[in-house]
Scaffold this active site. Structure first.
Site, PDB file in Angstrom:
ATOM      1  N   SER A 237       7.195  -6.134  -6.400  1.00  0.00           N
ATOM      2  CA  SER A 237       7.282  -5.258  -5.231  1.00  0.00           C
ATOM      3  C   SER A 237       8.118  -4.027  -5.534  1.00  0.00           C
ATOM      4  CB  SER A 237       7.920  -6.019  -4.080  1.00  0.00           C
ATOM      5  OG  SER A 237       8.274  -5.118  -3.067  1.00  0.00           O
TER       6      SER A 237
ATOM      7  N   LEU B  35      -2.391  -3.371   3.700  1.00  0.00           N
ATOM      8  CA  LEU B  35      -2.548  -4.485   4.633  1.00  0.00           C
ATOM      9  C   LEU B  35      -2.886  -3.942   6.006  1.00  0.00           C
ATOM     10  CD1 LEU B  35       0.469  -6.698   3.507  1.00  0.00           C
ATOM     11  CD2 LEU B  35      -1.879  -6.712   2.703  1.00  0.00           C
TER      12      LEU B  35
ATOM     13  N   GLU C 263     -10.290  -2.115   1.319  1.00  0.00           N
ATOM     14  CA  GLU C 263     -10.183  -1.328   0.082  1.00  0.00           C
ATOM     15  C   GLU C 263     -11.558  -0.870  -0.405  1.00  0.00           C
ATOM     16  OE1 GLU C 263      -8.010  -3.345  -3.021  1.00  0.00           O
ATOM     17  OE2 GLU C 263      -8.197  -1.697  -4.438  1.00  0.00           O
TER      18      GLU C 263
ATOM     19  N   ALA D 167      -9.708  -7.545   5.539  1.00  0.00           N
ATOM     20  CA  ALA D 167     -10.741  -6.849   6.307  1.00  0.00           C
ATOM     21  C   ALA D 167     -11.890  -7.801   6.631  1.00  0.00           C
ATOM     22  CB  ALA D 167     -11.237  -5.635   5.528  1.00  0.00           C
ATOM     23  N   GLY D 168     -12.418  -8.462   5.624  1.00  0.00           N
ATOM     24  CA  GLY D 168     -13.583  -9.315   5.827  1.00  0.00           C
ATOM     25  C   GLY D 168     -13.270 -10.531   6.681  1.00  0.00           C
TER      26      GLY D 168
ATOM     27  N   HIS E 115      -3.390  -0.689  -9.760  1.00  0.00           N
ATOM     28  CA  HIS E 115      -3.020  -1.583  -8.685  1.00  0.00           C
ATOM     29  C   HIS E 115      -4.015  -1.538  -7.530  1.00  0.00           C
ATOM     30  CE1 HIS E 115      -0.726  -3.570  -5.709  1.00  0.00           C
ATOM     31  NE2 HIS E 115      -0.437  -2.487  -5.032  1.00  0.00           N
TER      32      HIS E 115
ATOM     33  N   ARG F  28       4.735   6.414  -5.512  1.00  0.00           N
ATOM     34  CA  ARG F  28       4.255   5.647  -6.655  1.00  0.00           C
ATOM     35  C   ARG F  28       3.683   6.505  -7.774  1.00  0.00           C
ATOM     36  NH1 ARG F  28       1.204   0.715  -3.389  1.00  0.00           N
ATOM     37  NH2 ARG F  28       3.137  -0.270  -2.756  1.00  0.00           N
TER      38      ARG F  28
END
Lengths: 228, 648, 256
Positions: free
Chosen positions: B284, B447, B431, B44-45, B407, B331
């Site tokens: 993953s 992402l 985030e 993002a940044g 996570h 999850r």
């Protein structure tokens, strides 16, 4: 910020390496021809002395190749010195404990091996080209065969030549393969072949060049009644 | 305070277009008169700083790592979702939108999520153009895989290093702007406070982590893209440096913190193996595509070698309980099921301390016999390799052991549709904001959100703010900067004080470990209940008290001092922990990653309470140790029908 | 799982700040478990140095993700960058590697003048960032991209490009190179972009700019020892150095 305009290939380290690769290739080619020429010693004095005479009677060939070779040597040595300076200043504080994983005796010997080879070349020229008496009292201009025989009958001269050939072997072992890497012609597909080829050629030169002094010392090259 | 999300008018698919059309533009000649601060250089940044630089704004970008290329976005493995429908398998922007809202257990804002799904397609194009080497088919087109239980193949990937490649794409774009002087980069710099002037964010205070210098930076607005706070648990899959400090300091300056209790627990991590352990490693979740999860049936000694346990003594519990989704349940569901098994004493692996065995098997034996070891190696070779390196066990021959770990944190600073917080001029992306994932994030969506915010949302909304707002020139000589500087310096002195007075007895890590593993994971982890949360709320202030009086921070403030850096972060965790536990306590329902034991179905599944909790809880700071004030933003669902999630 | 623990003698480079004189100091550490990562072993040492109020204070070392991808960590262990295990960053190196070998370790920072030591084992690697800034990108503005499938890229090219792109920028290649050369790092980015159609327009100016910057930073040159490839935690091949050499040669004879 570096711009395209200021970029000078020959001033860059990659460029200097390319110069070393090209000049090294020239020298390697010369070494190979030189070896083939010298191997004529096995065909007797007439053959090799005629070969020497032929060269001296064809100054364009002799001096042409000498000039090219001289340029190659100078380019090779000056590039090496300049690059060595860069590498020195790139790590002024070294490791207290160092170790290598992939580097070989050959790759590590390039720098000091190069110095050994320069010293040897000067000695070799003095002895068998310029005929400096201090290096070979029996030197007779034009009698290549006997000059060689006289020199190599002395065990320690043979020893010097053999040691130099080992350094040449190491230099070629790493250097010939490096040419392909440095000039960007290597590829994963060809890498193994180039490496094998480099090692093969280095070995060939080693065997070919060493055979002469050894053969002389062992008496395989006849001298009785030819050289006094 | 009423929370206005400023959702644009019009049908949902037109909202972002409408919003963009209504935005004020900044004349190109005026853009260079503006300075923008971006904190954080992750997806993002980094993307926002690069894009704003390209537009002509002057950008100051800060990161705590030694290079912007190392932000923790780099560690994302699996992939990035996009509604391209290249596979012709029925995907669409609508479906991605729908899946994300449902996956988030109906606790996210519809309009934001829809925009995310819309922008997802542009992200892939942008990244491809940057030279991100996405996986390809032999014909040269982009490859996709199905991920995290999605029933369409919409995940784009670069082997197991998608996050790395996307971040490097953004980093390269950023590097290009740094080279032309449009972005000034401040690596090894940590934001320690936000400076608010007349109700608007106008700058930050940073510490140069090499020289220790405290510096003030002024700008026209501030973007926080500083990631999540999962490290509050001490053991998490986050990088060691990840922290809540930037967000929390903004919170202390008046920004609201939304849904702090929403944390995601990832089911396929390598279990804890020792007390010295410093972090957990995630593998993953694509592993669940071919691996079968099981524990020994009741009565079988859990210490038995797994290969010695016959088929009939194994309980493939996910396949048993959720026959429709089996090993591919979301999850949160998979994580809680593993916890239940271990709580029942059926966990496997070594015991650490006085904990029960915490691990379940993830077995590839079937897949290997069906597809062959080579195929499995091709798919998961790097993960198997990583597993073997850490555990010294060969997963081709013996089942892997996995256990859930923290996570990702869905909560974050509250933002409106423009990604602006309640503080004017404070924008939050990635985030660090709360916006798009609701109570649970789907795989391969982090992402997507980070890059959507950075490339395609913030460059517009920041421009809109700068174009629409009349801003007085503010220099760092302004009193607000002086005050903030003094606060920061005083806090650093306080951290060093116990040791100076000879009272320092406990290391920073020791406090962090206790807060994380004994308080937060215990009471505010995978399953929470009123009693535990109240216990935590009692313990946290005590621990904080002990911290300030006995923490041992060696070294000085004016030099590179990693103890001091950590101490500052842990000090903020020790305050933030209360907000988190309070939010978890007040939200007396289960939703997504937030599981309240009091609110479950007879089968032990999460039970939402839409009647009372279909809202965003945004907390306002009122003082350290004081109860923050709760503000609520009601969530309205026009396009997605609220149903109880079922994966059976 | 190894239950037993062992004892180590550690020699660690201690240096207060940039430009200060440093020295190797010796520490004894008991209770090392084979399941610890190398960095966890350093954590344990630091915890000990803090609780024992050791005058040297804890050892400063860079680290972040601790899963081998961020590229932040990196120290030289017994003369080898990232320690003795191939293809492994030191955060992923486990102490079991040392359990049955030499129990004396020399831990030093990356050594290169382009990477000055900031403190103890921490070095400044911003030279790498400046190499990327010189040209390690495709000049494409946000929003100006065509559809992702508009340019077909063969699977093999994409895979090879990914091999190069896997570089984590840790600097081990420089640390291990007898000449402190940054050729592997620079070539990985040059090659990644040179192998893709997107990278073609700037291909030859890029390689010139990046090499010029690399040399300006004071890194050494490549003598093809292949030490870089041997220590690279991502096992990046020196074939990319060949590619860089080739592209630079081509760039130098082109007019543009």
């Amino acid at each position: 910020m570096a711009t395209t305009d200021t970029f000078r290939f020959t001033q860059s380290m990659v460029g200097k390496k390319a110069i070393m690769a090209v000049s090294g290739t020239v020298m390697f080619g010369w070494i190979f021809v030189h070896m083939i020429g010298n191997l004529q010693i096995y065909a007797g004095p007439q053959k090799i002395n005629d070969y020497g005479k032929f060269l001296h009677d064809t100054p364009a060939l002799l001096w042409g190749s000498r000039i090219v070779l001289l340029f190659a040597v100078l380019a090779h040595v000056f590039s090496a010195l300049s690059l060595y300076g860069t590498a020195r200043s790139a790590r002024t504080e070294g490791y207290r404990k160092s170790n290598t994983r992939a580097a070989t005796v050959a790759s590590k010997s390039m720098r000091y091996g190069g110095i050994v080879l320069v010293a040897f070349i000067v000695y070799h020229l003095a002895q068998l080209t310029w005929g400096v008496k201090a290096t070979l009292p029996q030197f007779v201009f034009g009698d290549v065969y006997c000059n060689v025989v006289h020199a190599f009958k002395i065990w320690w001269i043979t020893a010097i030549y053999l040691v130099a050939q080992v350094f040449l072997f190491l230099h070629l072992y790493h250097g010939v393969w490096s040419v392909f890497q440095t000039l960007g012609v290597n590829s994963p597909r060809w890498d193994e072949r180039f490496q094998l080829g480099a090692k093969g050629f280095a070995a060939l030169v080693l065997v070919g060049n060493c055979s002469i002094p050894v053969a002389v010392l062992a008496g395989i090259v006849p001298s009785a009644g030819i050289c006094s | 305070m009423t929370l206005d999300a400023k959702i644009p008018d019009g049908p949902i698919e037109k909202k972002w277009d409408n919003a963009r059309f209504q935005m004020k533009l900044v004349n190109p000649a005026n853009k260079r008169k503006h300075r923008v601060i971006v904190v954080g250089s992750g997806l993002a940044g980094g993307a926002a700083a690069a894009s704003l630089g390209e537009l002509g704004y002057n950008v100051d970008c800060f990161c705590y790592q030694d290079s912007p290329r190392r932000a923790h976005s780099i560690a994302a493995q699996g992939g990035i979702n996009a509604a391209k429908n290249y596979q012709n398998d029925g995907d669409s922007v609508w479906r991605l939108f729908y899946d994300t809202v449902k996956g988030g257990d109906y606790r996210s804002r519809e309009a934001n999520v829809y925009r995310l799904a819309q922008l997802s397609v542009n992200i892939i194009d942008q990244c491809v153009a940057q030279g991100v080497p996405f996986a390809r088919e032999y014909g040269g087109v982009l490859a996709n895989r199905s991920f995290g239980g999605a029933q369409v193949s919409r995940t784009f990937y670069c082997r197991g290093q998608t996050g790395q490649q996307l971040l490097l794409g953004a980093y390269q774009a950023l590097a290009r702007q740094i080279a032309v002087g449009q972005v000034r980069m401040f690596p090894r710099s940590e934001m320690l406070d936000l400076v608010v002037v007349d109700g608007a964010a106008r700058g930050i205070i940073t510490r140069d982590m090499v020289s220790g210098k405290i510096e003030a930076h002024a700008a026209d607005c501030v973007l926080l893209c500083t990631g999540g706070y999962g490290n509050i648990f001490y053991l998490s899959t986050n990088a060691k440096g990840c922290n809540v400090t930037a967000s929390y300091r903004a919170f202390k300056r008046g920004a609201l913190f939304a849904n702090p209790c929403y944390t995601q627990i990832h089911p396929t991590c390598i279990p804890v193996h020792g007390e010295y352990q410093s972090k957990l490693t995630l593998m993953s979740e694509s592993l669940r595509n071919d691996g079968r999860v099981w524990v020994p049936k009741e009565g079988v000694d859990p210490a038995t070698k797994p290969t010695k346990i016959p088929e009939e003594q194994r309980d493939y519990y996910l396949e048993r309980i959720y026959p429709a989704f089996g090993n591919l349940v979301p999850r949160d569901v998979a994580s809680r099921a593993a916890k239940r098994m271990c709580d029942d004493g059926r966990g496997v692996g070594p015991t650490v301390g006085d904990q029960p065995r915490l691990g379940v098997y993830l077995d590839f034996a079937d897949a290997i016999s069906r597809l062959g070891e080579d195929k499995i190696r091709e798919r998961y070779g790097n993960l198997f390799h990583m597993y073997e390196r850490i555990t010294a066990e060969n997963p081709y021959h013996t089942p892997m052991r996995i256990y859930p770990a923290v996570h990702y944190t869905m909560g974050g600073l509250w933002v409106d549709y423009q990604l602006q917080s309640n503080l004017a001029g404070l924008f939050v992306g990635g985030e660090a904001n709360f916006s798009d994932h609701g109570a649970n994030r789907l795989g391969a969506s982090a992402l997507m959100q980070g890059l959507a915010d950075g490339y395609f949302v913030l460059p517009y909304t920041v421009g809109n703010y700068l174009g629409a707002t009349k801003l007085e020139a503010v220099e760092t000589s302004h009193a607000a900067f002086g005050d903030a500087l003094k606060d920061v310096e005083a806090k650093i002195d306080r951290l060093l004080e116990p040791e100076k007075k000879g009272k320092g007895t406990r290391s920073v890590d020791d406090f962090h470990r206790e807060l994380g593993t004994q308080v937060m994971w215990e009471h505010c982890g995978m399953a929470r209940n009123k009693e535990g949360l109240e216990k935590a709320l009692e313990r946290i202030p005590e621990l904080r008290e002990e911290f300030w009086s006995t923490v041992r921070v060696t070294g000085s403030a004016g030099s590179l001092n990693q103890q001091l850096e950590k101490a500052g972060r842990v000090a903020d965790f020790l305050e933030f922990a209360e907000v988190m536990c309070l939010d978890a306590l007040v939200r007396a329902e289960s939703c997504g990653g937030h599981f309240r034991e009091e609110s479950q179905t007879p089968e032990g599944e999460a039970k939402r309470d839409d009647e009372n909790f279909c809202h965003v809880a945004a907390w306002e700071f009122t003082g350290v140790g004081e109860k923050p004030t709760e503000h609520r933003e009601a969530l309205e669902f026009e396009h997605v029908k609220l149903t109880q999630r079922s994966y059976k | 799982m190894s239950a037993s623990t062992f004892k180590l003698t550690l020699h660690i480079w201690r240096q207060k700040q940039r430009g200060a004189r440093g020295e190797m100091k010796q520490y004894e550490l008991d209770g090392v478990s084979g399941d610890m990562s190398f960095l966890e072993m350093l954590d344990v040492l630091n915890e000990k140095l803090i609780t024992e109020k050791h005058p040297d204070g804890p050892v400063a070392f860079d680290h972040d993700c601790r899963e081998g991808i961020c590229g932040m960590c990196g120290v030289v262990v017994n003369g080898e960058a990232h320690g003795p295990q191939a293809g492994t960053t030191c955060c992923q190196l486990h102490m079991r590697t040392f359990e049955h070998g030499e129990h004396e370790l020399w831990i030093e920072p990356w050594r290169a003048d382009a990477f000055p030591v900031l403190k103890d084992l921490i070095v400044d690697r911003t030279a790498f960032d400046r190499i990327i800034q010189a040209g390690g990108y495709v000049s494409v503005h946000t929003g100006s991209a065509p559809d992702g499938n508009a340019i077909p890229i063969g699977k093999n090219e994409a895979e090879l490009s990914m091999d190069a792109a896997a570089c984590i920028g840790c600097g081990a290649c420089v640390a291990a190179c007898p000449n402190a050369s940054a050729m592997l790092f620079t070539s990985a980015k040059v090659a990644q972009l040179a192998l893709l159609p997107q990278g073609q327009p700037e291909r030859f100016t890029r390689v010139k700019k990046m090499v010029a910057q690399m040399e300006k930073e004071g890194f050494g040159y490549c003598t093809n020892h292949k030490e870089c490839e041997a220590v690279c935690p991502k096992e990046i091949s020196v074939q990319f150095i060949t590619q860089l050499n080739r592209d630079l040669l081509r760039a130098s004879v082109r007019r543009d």
